[in-house]
Design a protein around this motif. Structure first.
Motif, PDB file in Angstrom:
ATOM      1  N   ALA A 195       6.030  -2.562  -1.830  1.00 30.51           N
ATOM      2  CA  ALA A 195       6.143  -2.898  -0.408  1.00 30.51           C
ATOM      3  C   ALA A 195       7.559  -3.381  -0.085  1.00 30.51           C
ATOM      4  CB  ALA A 195       5.113  -3.960  -0.031  1.00 30.51           C
ATOM      5  N   ALA A 196       8.117  -4.234  -0.926  1.00 33.80           N
ATOM      6  CA  ALA A 196       9.473  -4.735  -0.695  1.00 33.80           C
ATOM      7  C   ALA A 196      10.485  -3.601  -0.752  1.00 33.80           C
ATOM      8  CB  ALA A 196       9.811  -5.814  -1.725  1.00 33.80           C
ATOM      9  N   ALA A 197      10.324  -2.690  -1.702  1.00 31.14           N
ATOM     10  CA  ALA A 197      11.250  -1.559  -1.823  1.00 31.14           C
ATOM     11  C   ALA A 197      11.181  -0.655  -0.595  1.00 31.14           C
ATOM     12  CB  ALA A 197      10.938  -0.757  -3.083  1.00 31.14           C
ATOM     13  N   ALA A 198      10.016  -0.595   0.040  1.00 29.27           N
ATOM     14  CA  ALA A 198       9.836   0.234   1.229  1.00 29.27           C
ATOM     15  C   ALA A 198      10.127  -0.522   2.525  1.00 29.27           C
ATOM     16  CB  ALA A 198       8.410   0.782   1.263  1.00 29.27           C
ATOM     17  N   GLY A 199      10.378  -1.821   2.417  1.00 30.96           N
ATOM     18  CA  GLY A 199      10.644  -2.617   3.618  1.00 30.96           C
ATOM     19  C   GLY A 199       9.388  -2.944   4.411  1.00 30.96           C
ATOM     20  N   LEU A 200       8.272  -3.055   3.709  1.00 29.89           N
ATOM     21  CA  LEU A 200       6.983  -3.359   4.345  1.00 29.89           C
ATOM     22  C   LEU A 200       6.411  -4.639   3.781  1.00 29.89           C
ATOM     23  CD1 LEU A 200       5.357   0.152   3.800  1.00 29.89           C
ATOM     24  CD2 LEU A 200       6.478  -0.636   5.876  1.00 29.89           C
ATOM     25  N   SER A 201       5.400  -5.149   4.432  1.00 27.72           N
ATOM     26  CA  SER A 201       4.679  -6.278   3.860  1.00 27.72           C
ATOM     27  C   SER A 201       3.653  -5.756   2.864  1.00 27.72           C
ATOM     28  CB  SER A 201       3.967  -7.082   4.958  1.00 27.72           C
ATOM     29  OG  SER A 201       2.859  -6.355   5.465  1.00 27.72           O
ATOM     30  N   ALA A 202       3.314  -6.589   1.906  1.00 26.75           N
ATOM     31  CA  ALA A 202       2.292  -6.211   0.935  1.00 26.75           C
ATOM     32  C   ALA A 202       0.958  -5.982   1.640  1.00 26.75           C
ATOM     33  CB  ALA A 202       2.159  -7.282  -0.146  1.00 26.75           C
ATOM     34  N   GLU A 203       0.693  -6.713   2.703  1.00 26.64           N
ATOM     35  CA  GLU A 203      -0.561  -6.550   3.444  1.00 26.64           C
ATOM     36  C   GLU A 203      -0.622  -5.177   4.116  1.00 26.64           C
ATOM     37  OE1 GLU A 203      -4.350  -7.128   4.788  1.00 26.64           O
ATOM     38  OE2 GLU A 203      -3.242  -8.184   3.227  1.00 26.64           O
ATOM     39  N   LEU A 245       0.849  -2.430   3.002  1.00 32.35           N
ATOM     40  CA  LEU A 245       0.582  -1.486   1.917  1.00 32.35           C
ATOM     41  C   LEU A 245      -0.880  -1.583   1.481  1.00 32.35           C
ATOM     42  CD1 LEU A 245       1.360   0.644  -0.110  1.00 32.35           C
ATOM     43  CD2 LEU A 245       2.345  -1.161  -1.547  1.00 32.35           C
ATOM     44  N   ARG A 246      -1.413  -2.788   1.407  1.00 30.62           N
ATOM     45  CA  ARG A 246      -2.815  -2.976   1.020  1.00 30.62           C
ATOM     46  C   ARG A 246      -3.739  -2.261   2.011  1.00 30.62           C
ATOM     47  NH1 ARG A 246      -3.456  -7.028  -1.859  1.00 30.62           N
ATOM     48  NH2 ARG A 246      -2.125  -8.403  -0.666  1.00 30.62           N
ATOM     49  N   LYS A 247      -3.462  -2.385   3.296  1.00 32.63           N
ATOM     50  CA  LYS A 247      -4.296  -1.726   4.312  1.00 32.63           C
ATOM     51  C   LYS A 247      -4.226  -0.213   4.202  1.00 32.63           C
ATOM     52  CE  LYS A 247      -4.179  -5.387   7.760  1.00 32.63           C
ATOM     53  NZ  LYS A 247      -3.665  -5.797   9.074  1.00 32.63           N
ATOM     54  N   ILE A 248      -3.044   0.321   3.927  1.00 30.31           N
ATOM     55  CA  ILE A 248      -2.905   1.768   3.789  1.00 30.31           C
ATOM     56  C   ILE A 248      -3.637   2.242   2.535  1.00 30.31           C
ATOM     57  CG2 ILE A 248      -1.264   3.655   3.404  1.00 30.31           C
ATOM     58  CD1 ILE A 248       0.760   1.970   5.090  1.00 30.31           C
ATOM     59  N   GLU A 249      -3.431   1.549   1.421  1.00 31.45           N
ATOM     60  CA  GLU A 249      -4.071   1.952   0.167  1.00 31.45           C
ATOM     61  C   GLU A 249      -5.590   1.890   0.227  1.00 31.45           C
ATOM     62  OE1 GLU A 249      -2.604  -0.085  -3.266  1.00 31.45           O
ATOM     63  OE2 GLU A 249      -0.718   1.026  -3.270  1.00 31.45           O
ATOM     64  N   PHE A 270       7.459   6.853   9.719  1.00 29.93           N
ATOM     65  CA  PHE A 270       8.528   6.160   9.004  1.00 29.93           C
ATOM     66  C   PHE A 270       7.985   5.235   7.916  1.00 29.93           C
ATOM     67  CE2 PHE A 270      10.578   7.466  12.957  1.00 29.93           C
ATOM     68  CZ  PHE A 270      11.632   8.198  12.421  1.00 29.93           C
ATOM     69  N   THR A 271       6.790   4.732   8.106  1.00 34.17           N
ATOM     70  CA  THR A 271       6.140   3.921   7.069  1.00 34.17           C
ATOM     71  C   THR A 271       5.812   4.795   5.861  1.00 34.17           C
ATOM     72  OG1 THR A 271       5.218   2.422   8.718  1.00 34.17           O
ATOM     73  CG2 THR A 271       4.135   2.464   6.552  1.00 34.17           C
ATOM     74  N   VAL A 272       5.245   5.959   6.126  1.00 30.87           N
ATOM     75  CA  VAL A 272       4.909   6.881   5.047  1.00 30.87           C
ATOM     76  C   VAL A 272       6.185   7.353   4.346  1.00 30.87           C
ATOM     77  CG1 VAL A 272       3.858   9.123   4.487  1.00 30.87           C
ATOM     78  CG2 VAL A 272       2.775   7.613   6.169  1.00 30.87           C
ATOM     79  N   ALA A 273       7.215   7.662   5.117  1.00 28.65           N
ATOM     80  CA  ALA A 273       8.490   8.111   4.533  1.00 28.65           C
ATOM     81  C   ALA A 273       9.099   7.024   3.648  1.00 28.65           C
ATOM     82  CB  ALA A 273       9.459   8.513   5.635  1.00 28.65           C
ATOM     83  N   GLY A 322       9.657   7.303  -0.430  1.00 29.97           N
ATOM     84  CA  GLY A 322      10.945   7.047  -1.064  1.00 29.97           C
ATOM     85  C   GLY A 322      10.846   6.001  -2.157  1.00 29.97           C
ATOM     86  N   ALA A 323      10.120   4.936  -1.894  1.00 24.52           N
ATOM     87  CA  ALA A 323       9.973   3.860  -2.875  1.00 24.52           C
ATOM     88  C   ALA A 323       9.191   4.318  -4.105  1.00 24.52           C
ATOM     89  CB  ALA A 323       9.283   2.654  -2.236  1.00 24.52           C
ATOM     90  N   LEU A 324       8.314   5.295  -3.920  1.00 27.09           N
ATOM     91  CA  LEU A 324       7.478   5.779  -5.015  1.00 27.09           C
ATOM     92  C   LEU A 324       8.027   7.047  -5.669  1.00 27.09           C
ATOM     93  CD1 LEU A 324       4.038   5.161  -3.320  1.00 27.09           C
ATOM     94  CD2 LEU A 324       4.935   3.954  -5.327  1.00 27.09           C
TER      95      LEU A 324
END
Length: 91
Positions: A34-42, A44-48, A58-61, A65-67
């Protein structure tokens, strides 16, 4: 603004995206990705978990990139079995 309910296809696609991201993350922590993607862990948790089945492009992009995933790869892997990109674009 009232949000229209998600279709079964949208929910299923969100679940496939979440599973793919979880698999690509592997042993890395949710916080790290999440940090590498510039998102909150929460977020990423909701998406996963499929609770945010239609994340912004842009969130998916950023997650791709981070993965180390390409967006083409994500589109292909998130398509329903037996359906290619051309089939979805003509619908």
């Amino acid at each position: 603004m009232v949000r229209t309910p998600l279709t079964p296809f949208e929910r299923e696609r969100g679940e496939r995206l979440g599973a793919l991201l979880r698999q690509a993350r592997g042993e890395r922590s949710m916080v790290q990705i999440a940090a590498a993607a510039g998102l909150s862990a929460e977020t990423l948790r909701k998406i996963e978990t499929g609770r945010a089945p239609t994340p912004a492009f842009f969130t998916v992009a950023a997650l791709a990139g981070a993965l180390g995933l390409s967006l083409d790869e994500l589109v292909r892997l998130c398509a329903p079995v037996g359906e290619g990109v051309a089939g979805r674009l003509s619908a």
